[in-house]
Design a protein around this motif. Structure first.
Motif, PDB file in Angstrom:
ATOM      1  N   LEU A   1       0.529  -0.932   0.241  1.00 53.79           N
ATOM      2  CA  LEU A   1      -0.125  -0.014   0.006  1.00 53.79           C
ATOM      3  C   LEU A   1       0.618   1.319  -0.092  1.00 53.79           C
ATOM      4  O   LEU A   1       1.065   2.362  -0.757  1.00 53.79           O
ATOM      5  CB  LEU A   1      -1.177   0.058   1.417  1.00 53.79           C
ATOM      6  N   ILE A   2       1.970   1.253   1.061  1.00 53.62           N
ATOM      7  CA  ILE A   2       2.664   2.870   0.885  1.00 53.62           C
ATOM      8  C   ILE A   2       3.159   2.922  -0.305  1.00 53.62           C
ATOM      9  O   ILE A   2       3.325   3.506  -1.003  1.00 53.62           O
ATOM     10  CB  ILE A   2       3.880   2.362   1.922  1.00 53.62           C
ATOM     11  N   GLY A   3       3.966   1.378  -0.955  1.00 50.26           N
ATOM     12  CA  GLY A   3       4.567   1.265  -2.181  1.00 50.26           C
ATOM     13  C   GLY A   3       4.350   1.570  -2.970  1.00 50.26           C
ATOM     14  O   GLY A   3       4.074   2.861  -4.322  1.00 50.26           O
ATOM     15  N   TYR A   4       2.454   1.669  -3.774  1.00 49.08           N
ATOM     16  CA  TYR A   4       1.641   1.865  -4.596  1.00 49.08           C
ATOM     17  C   TYR A   4       1.158   3.580  -4.277  1.00 49.08           C
ATOM     18  O   TYR A   4       1.670   3.996  -5.512  1.00 49.08           O
ATOM     19  CB  TYR A   4       0.697   1.204  -4.507  1.00 49.08           C
ATOM     20  N   LEU A   5       1.089   3.774  -2.988  1.00 54.39           N
ATOM     21  CA  LEU A   5       0.848   5.607  -2.793  1.00 54.39           C
ATOM     22  C   LEU A   5       2.349   6.298  -3.402  1.00 54.39           C
ATOM     23  O   LEU A   5       2.281   7.269  -4.244  1.00 54.39           O
ATOM     24  CB  LEU A   5       0.678   5.227  -1.441  1.00 54.39           C
ATOM     25  N   VAL A   6       3.626   5.999  -2.893  1.00 56.24           N
ATOM     26  CA  VAL A   6       4.583   6.243  -3.551  1.00 56.24           C
ATOM     27  C   VAL A   6       5.298   6.647  -4.463  1.00 56.24           C
ATOM     28  O   VAL A   6       5.544   7.339  -5.162  1.00 56.24           O
ATOM     29  CB  VAL A   6       5.827   5.398  -2.430  1.00 56.24           C
ATOM     30  N   MET A   7       5.026   5.465  -5.356  1.00 55.21           N
ATOM     31  CA  MET A   7       5.036   5.581  -6.744  1.00 55.21           C
ATOM     32  C   MET A   7       4.320   6.534  -7.952  1.00 55.21           C
ATOM     33  O   MET A   7       4.817   7.040  -8.256  1.00 55.21           O
ATOM     34  CB  MET A   7       4.446   3.609  -7.276  1.00 55.21           C
ATOM     35  N   ASN A   8       3.102   6.664  -7.186  1.00 49.22           N
ATOM     36  CA  ASN A   8       2.074   7.107  -7.860  1.00 49.22           C
ATOM     37  C   ASN A   8       2.349   9.094  -7.658  1.00 49.22           C
ATOM     38  O   ASN A   8       2.161   9.713  -7.890  1.00 49.22           O
ATOM     39  CB  ASN A   8       0.626   7.048  -7.719  1.00 49.22           C
TER      40      ASN A   8
ATOM     41  N   THR B   1       5.143   9.772  -6.930  1.00 49.55           N
ATOM     42  CA  THR B   1       6.780  10.326  -7.653  1.00 49.55           C
ATOM     43  C   THR B   1       6.264  10.345  -9.019  1.00 49.55           C
ATOM     44  O   THR B   1       6.742  12.034  -9.624  1.00 49.55           O
ATOM     45  CB  THR B   1       7.735   8.968  -7.537  1.00 49.55           C
ATOM     46  N   ILE B   2       5.479  10.227  -9.432  1.00 48.99           N
ATOM     47  CA  ILE B   2       4.808   9.562 -10.926  1.00 48.99           C
ATOM     48  C   ILE B   2       4.551  11.637 -10.997  1.00 48.99           C
ATOM     49  O   ILE B   2       4.760  12.272 -12.020  1.00 48.99           O
ATOM     50  CB  ILE B   2       3.896   8.799 -11.275  1.00 48.99           C
ATOM     51  N   ASN B   3       3.238  11.065 -10.086  1.00 45.48           N
ATOM     52  CA  ASN B   3       2.750  12.990 -10.050  1.00 45.48           C
ATOM     53  C   ASN B   3       3.828  14.000  -9.940  1.00 45.48           C
ATOM     54  O   ASN B   3       3.858  15.329 -10.575  1.00 45.48           O
ATOM     55  CB  ASN B   3       1.916  12.727  -8.741  1.00 45.48           C
ATOM     56  N   ALA B   4       4.971  13.759  -9.098  1.00 42.92           N
ATOM     57  CA  ALA B   4       6.059  15.531  -8.611  1.00 42.92           C
ATOM     58  C   ALA B   4       6.582  15.240 -10.212  1.00 42.92           C
ATOM     59  O   ALA B   4       6.933  16.433 -10.245  1.00 42.92           O
ATOM     60  CB  ALA B   4       7.067  14.359  -7.389  1.00 42.92           C
TER      61      ALA B   4
ATOM     62  N   VAL C   1       4.113  -2.933  -8.038  1.00 36.74           N
ATOM     63  CA  VAL C   1       4.159  -2.836  -6.794  1.00 36.74           C
ATOM     64  C   VAL C   1       3.993  -4.094  -6.114  1.00 36.74           C
ATOM     65  O   VAL C   1       4.686  -3.834  -5.476  1.00 36.74           O
ATOM     66  CB  VAL C   1       3.049  -2.337  -6.411  1.00 36.74           C
ATOM     67  N   GLY C   2       2.690  -4.405  -6.422  1.00 38.96           N
ATOM     68  CA  GLY C   2       2.957  -6.003  -5.259  1.00 38.96           C
ATOM     69  C   GLY C   2       3.843  -6.957  -5.519  1.00 38.96           C
ATOM     70  O   GLY C   2       4.237  -7.306  -4.736  1.00 38.96           O
TER      71      GLY C   2
ATOM     72  N   SER D   1       9.566   1.797   0.537  1.00 36.78           N
ATOM     73  CA  SER D   1       9.601   3.537   0.513  1.00 36.78           C
ATOM     74  C   SER D   1      10.553   3.505  -1.178  1.00 36.78           C
ATOM     75  O   SER D   1      10.178   4.556  -2.029  1.00 36.78           O
ATOM     76  CB  SER D   1       9.204   4.044   1.177  1.00 36.78           C
ATOM     77  N   PHE D   2      11.301   3.401  -0.763  1.00 36.83           N
ATOM     78  CA  PHE D   2      12.808   4.229  -1.437  1.00 36.83           C
ATOM     79  C   PHE D   2      12.775   3.382  -2.674  1.00 36.83           C
ATOM     80  O   PHE D   2      13.311   3.682  -4.434  1.00 36.83           O
ATOM     81  CB  PHE D   2      14.109   3.647  -0.930  1.00 36.83           C
ATOM     82  N   ALA D   3      12.161   2.013  -2.686  1.00 41.24           N
ATOM     83  CA  ALA D   3      12.546   0.857  -3.948  1.00 41.24           C
ATOM     84  C   ALA D   3      11.040   1.362  -4.891  1.00 41.24           C
ATOM     85  O   ALA D   3      11.470   1.996  -5.950  1.00 41.24           O
ATOM     86  CB  ALA D   3      11.916  -0.503  -3.993  1.00 41.24           C
ATOM     87  N   ALA D   4       9.979   2.284  -4.448  1.00 40.73           N
ATOM     88  CA  ALA D   4       8.577   2.804  -4.958  1.00 40.73           C
ATOM     89  C   ALA D   4       9.030   3.852  -5.737  1.00 40.73           C
ATOM     90  O   ALA D   4       8.769   4.794  -6.607  1.00 40.73           O
ATOM     91  CB  ALA D   4       7.580   2.547  -4.175  1.00 40.73           C
ATOM     92  N   ILE D   5       9.825   4.711  -5.206  1.00 40.67           N
ATOM     93  CA  ILE D   5      10.576   6.286  -5.814  1.00 40.67           C
ATOM     94  C   ILE D   5      10.922   5.691  -6.965  1.00 40.67           C
ATOM     95  O   ILE D   5      10.616   6.799  -7.985  1.00 40.67           O
ATOM     96  CB  ILE D   5      11.357   6.774  -4.321  1.00 40.67           C
ATOM     97  N   ILE D   6      11.739   5.094  -7.038  1.00 40.67           N
ATOM     98  CA  ILE D   6      12.970   3.988  -7.503  1.00 40.67           C
ATOM     99  C   ILE D   6      11.788   3.895  -9.107  1.00 40.67           C
ATOM    100  O   ILE D   6      12.050   4.051 -10.321  1.00 40.67           O
ATOM    101  CB  ILE D   6      13.966   3.355  -7.763  1.00 40.67           C
TER     102      ILE D   6
END
Length: 516
Positions: free
Chosen positions: A95-102, A104-107, A144-145, A178-183
């Motif tokens: 869940l955290i990874g999915y939020l962080v990934m999106n 990051t894309i938004n940013a 992400v899962g 979380s860090f992996a989701a940023i990448i």
């Protein structure tokens, strides 16, 4: 090949948790959406009452919110399915990874001045959990899962230096995710538009194959069933652009199932999406009619002295197929003793999909093609939208096609289908099918799987116990049959034990026994 089967089995079973949510959501959306639709109200004025419409509207909204958030549900569900232990942490990390990934894309969209102000679907953007991002759909959630599941299995037992000890073990998993989701989000920003183009292009190729392509879709889907890999095959057609894309209510919706349920609540819908007839509707012909003919053929060809027992077994399996669309209890009654019958079954199923496409039968489904979904998403939606009436005459033909074909082949090749076994085999079957039940069952299953030390991971899908073991040679198939198994498939470290719809109860019993 055996290692591939084990990995594919683990990947396939991880889809089952999010898929299992769909029937309840579909039930709410099917009833609520159909009976609150203005077209339905005009046709049946008795429904135009405030209290009734309030109830139907709430039901429709409750079901719609699930389908609107399938990407995050798949992210969490896949991570939980892949995790070998401490599954709750894996779900939270996803869940955290999915939020962080999106986020990051938004940013990056904001930084590059590519954040669309309006008409988001035209540039491949959408809003997910309040975040404007690229429309990666269920594919993004699955990615992400998988990432969260792999990171969890790698780091959930990590030991950090003493001064950082609090963040070790399971607590480290959401952090590293979380860090992996940023990448991942950065990569997705640059890569996803290209992937999406490839998916749409491949989808165009699939559509160009016409009725022949639909036949092979149904045939391959059925042939993958015994291995439990069919979920991997059909899910991209149901949930991604491979199954088509359509703009509904100003939003781009991808995947046949997503399109169907989006149209279900749209009063502007005059005909359901064609992909529904290609990738879904054929199931109703096979599951509600065809396999009933197969069951009747097995009963009729059984020896007279065995017909009473075989009749009870076939009636139960046929009703399960007809009502719910769960076919394994019936299919596994002839799969191992007569594989040729299963190949014929797969061919007929492919033809059923092709006929559904030809006659433009557009009945959607949440999980499978049983009577419940037929009523909800066929009959209740109206003949004009679904062409559901075609299913009945085609289904009757399919019943007799299965019955006469199976009867001929069983007699021609003397297949030992239930009730036709030789005397010695009948005696052996009597011993093997003696039911071990109650408190003894989980213990017996664990022993038959090679004991506690041989178990690596245990889970289940709709009808199968899916187990990863250290040594597949230690599996005792005969002992598993004594616990009520309808069939056992062993490929290297991957084991599937078919129990039927009650398998989730059996899995819980085993887990409780292992915790003692």
């Amino acid at each position: 090949m055996k290692k591939f089967f084990g990995k594919a089995q683990q990947f396939g079973k991880s889809f089952m948790l999010p898929i299992a949510i769909l029937p309840a959501a579909g039930l709410l959306l099917g009833i609520g959406g159909a009976l609150s639709n203005p077209n339905t109200i005009n046709a049946y004025p008795i429904l135009d009452q405030f209290l009734l419409q309030a109830i139907f509207t709430i039901m429709s909204s409750a079901g719609d919110i699930v389908f609107a958030n399938l990407p995050v549900i798949f992210a969490v569900g896949v991570a939980i399915g892949m995790a070998r232990s401490d599954k709750g942490t894996a779900g939270l990390a996803a869940l955290i990874g999915y939020l962080v990934m999106n986020a990051t894309i938004n940013a990056i969209l904001l930084i590059t001045d590519n954040l669309a102000a309006d008409n988001l679907s035209a540039v491949g953007q959408g809003v997910t959990l309040g975040i404007q991002t690229l429309e990666s759909g269920v594919f993004g959630g699955i990615i992400v899962g998988i990432m969260a599941g792999l990171l969890h299995n790698r780091f959930n037992k990590i030991e950090l230096p003493q001064f950082l000890g609090f963040f070790g073990g399971s607590r480290f998993v959401p952090i590293v995710t979380s860090f992996a989701a940023i990448i991942l989000g950065t990569i997705m920003y640059y890569v996803w538009p290209m992937i999406q183009t490839v998916i749409f292009s491949f989808g165009d190729i699939v559509n160009a194959t016409g009725y022949i392509g639909t036949f092979f879709y149904g045939f391959i889907l059925r042939m993958l069933g015994p291995f439990g890999l069919h979920h991997i095959f059909y899910l991209p057609f149901w949930q991604t652009g491979l199954g088509g894309a359509l703009e509904i209510g100003g939003q781009l919706v991808q995947g046949t199932q997503n399109i169907f349920f989006a149209q279900l609540g749209d009063p502007e819908t005059t005909k359901f999406f064609e992909g529904t007839s290609r990738f879904m509707s054929g199931r109703f012909i096979t599951m509600m009619f065809g396999l009933l003919g197969a069951a009747y053929a097995i009963y009729r060809t059984a020896k007279p002295e065995n017909k009473k027992v075989v009749g009870g077994l076939m009636l139960s399996a046929a009703l399960t197929s007809f009502l719910t669309g769960i076919t394994e209890p019936l299919e596994f009654s002839f799969l191992f003793v007569a594989p040729l019958l299963y190949v014929v079954h797969a061919i007929f199923d492919g033809l059923a999909f092709m006929l559904a496409h030809i006659f433009q039968i557009t009945i959607g489904q949440t999980f499978s093609g049983g009577f419940i979904d037929f009523i909800l998403f066929g009959v209740l939606q109206g003949e004009a939208l679904t062409n559901w009436m075609y299913v009945i005459p085609i289904g009757i033909i399919w019943f007799f096609l299965y019955f006469f074909t199976f009867t001929f082949l069983i007699k021609k090749f003397n297949f030992k289908t239930p009730g036709r076994e030789d005397k010695k085999a009948e005696d052996d079957t009597t011993v093997q099918t003696a039911q071990v039940s109650g408190a003894e069952r989980p213990t017996a299953i664990i022993q038959a799987l090679g004991g506690r030390e041989n178990l690596v991971d245990i889970d289940n899908c709709a009808t199968r116990l899916r187990v990863t073991v250290k040594d597949g040679e230690m599996i005792n198939k005969e002992a598993l049959q004594e616990t009520g198994s309808r069939g056992v498939i062993v490929k290297g470290e991957g084991v599937q034990v078919i129990y039927g719809p009650q398998v989730s109860v059996i899995k819980n019993e085993i887990e409780e026994e292992l915790e003692k």
